[in-house]
Design an enzyme around this catalytic site. Structure first.
Site, short mmCIF file in Angstrom:
data_model
loop_
_atom_site.label_atom_id
_atom_site.label_comp_id
_atom_site.label_asym_id
_atom_site.label_seq_id
_atom_site.Cartn_x
_atom_site.Cartn_y
_atom_site.Cartn_z
N LYS A 127 0.83 -1.21 0.00
CA LYS A 127 0.00 0.00 0.00
C LYS A 127 0.86 1.25 0.00
O LYS A 127 0.60 2.20 -0.76
CB LYS A 127 -0.94 0.01 1.21
CG LYS A 127 -1.84 1.24 1.25
CD LYS A 127 -2.80 1.19 2.41
CE LYS A 127 -2.15 1.52 3.73
NZ LYS A 127 -1.83 2.97 3.84
N ASP A 145 -6.67 1.18 1.38
CA ASP A 145 -6.56 1.26 2.84
C ASP A 145 -7.86 0.76 3.45
O ASP A 145 -8.75 0.25 2.75
CB ASP A 145 -6.23 2.69 3.27
CG ASP A 145 -7.39 3.66 3.05
OD1 ASP A 145 -8.39 3.28 2.40
OD2 ASP A 145 -7.31 4.80 3.53
#
Length: 223
Positions: A127, A145
């Site tokens: 991420k 997220d």
């Protein structure tokens, strides 16, 4: 009485794109930074920490060192003393120092514009690497997220089996040129209208438009 139907998946995708573009036509990057390196460090610090808290902490960190050459010379203890409010400071301070050393030793002090290389840096997961690729280099990416993982499920765009699956599903549904803005737009919408402990798929404008017949809270699989 005319029956109101839930939107089909493609209808949901089209509506979500249109609605988010109207609400957030030019979504700003929420983490304060001045170059790829400071963005990389700020994103690393944001793990299990709010962007607001990170933005409060980073000015003092940049005073200590705002580039990998200077940061590599700092002690882990000095870095940790500044970033402690962000949480997980022992791990994060070691990662910041070591990734700075690696950038100097192996990349001439430059953050590489390469997803695979970024993912090998200490403290940098998929991420974080995706955020840097998207926001520092403009490379289409769709970092997922907890906000995006939650809303993608509430909007019926993924089964939520994993963050990795959610990313694959969203990339398949939305045009590549929309990914970087959409990543930020969904986060802003989630924070303002479709929070984890409210809406539950029943209240916010997008949820109620996509699923007008939904009667029960949408159960969410956490990442």
């Amino acid at each position: 009485m005319v029956e109101v139907k839930n939107l089909l998946k493609q209808e949901r995708v089209d509506y979500i794109l249109s609605e988010l573009q109207k609400r957030y036509p030019n979504p700003p990057i929420p983490l304060d930074h001045k170059d790829p390196y400071t963005l990389l460090v700020a994103v690393l610090l944001s793990a299990q920490c709010t962007d607001e808290r990170v933005n409060q902490v980073t000015p003092a960190l940049w005073e200590l060192a705002d580039n990998p050459f200077d940061m590599a010379l700092q002690s882990v203890e000095d870095i940790q003393a500044i970033i402690r409010p962000c949480g997980l400071s022992p791990q994060k301070s070691k990662a910041i120092k070591r990734l700075s050393e690696i950038l100097v030793e192996q990349h001439g002090g430059v953050v590489p514009e390469d997803m695979a290389i970024l993912e090998t840096l200490p403290g940098v997961g998929h991420k974080t690497a995706g955020v840097v690729m998207a926001q520092a280099f403009g490379v289409p990416s769709f970092p997922v997220d907890t906000h995006i993982h939650r809303l993608a499920q509430r909007w019926g765009l993924t089964n939520g089996r994993s963050v990795e699956q959610t990313e694959k599903d969203l990339k398949r549904l939305f045009p590549k040129e929309t990914w970087n803005d959409l990543h930020l737009q969904i986060i802003y919408y989630a924070r303002e209208h479709c929070q984890a402990r409210s809406c539950h798929g029943l209240v916010c404008p997008i949820c109620t438009t996509c699923y007008p017949n939904r009667k029960h809270p949408k159960k969410i699989k956490k990442p």
